[in-house]
Write an enzyme that holds these catalytic residues in place. Sequence first.
Site, mmCIF file in Angstrom:
data_model
loop_
_atom_site.group_PDB
_atom_site.id
_atom_site.type_symbol
_atom_site.label_atom_id
_atom_site.label_comp_id
_atom_site.label_asym_id
_atom_site.label_seq_id
_atom_site.Cartn_x
_atom_site.Cartn_y
_atom_site.Cartn_z
ATOM 1 C CE1 TYR A 22 -3.764 2.448 0.702
ATOM 2 C CE2 TYR A 22 -2.264 3.357 2.338
ATOM 3 C CZ TYR A 22 -3.411 3.457 1.574
ATOM 4 O OH TYR A 22 -4.204 4.564 1.682
ATOM 5 C CE LYS B 34 -2.869 4.472 -1.913
ATOM 6 N NZ LYS B 34 -3.854 4.554 -2.984
#
Length: 120
Positions: A24, A28
């Site tokens: 994750y 990003k």
Amino acid sequence: MRLENKVAIVTGAGLRPRPGLTWYNASKGWAITATKSMAVELAPKNIRVNCLCPVAGETGMLEKFMGVDAPEIREKFRASIPLGRLSTPLDIANAALWLASDEAAFITGVALEVDGGRCI
């Protein structure tokens, strides 16, 4: 000369990763780097590209983000934010409106932290 503006919403996890969320966080970070790369590529066409990096906020997604919406979990998140609160949709909207405004006409390639100081 009119400038065109693009504003993406990413997250602070690309700037300040959290444990246990490697992929994750990495995705990003990729989005932030892509924003900066697009800013460089599109600047000659008078297109500005920026992104916002908000902290957890008071939205319908909060429970999904936290796993369980319980007072002690909310407090744990609030305690990690120097300004002592979660973001609101208005915080994010105001930042996006500013980035898209003429007042930010010389801003491009920025990952703007809208996080109450969490990424410091």
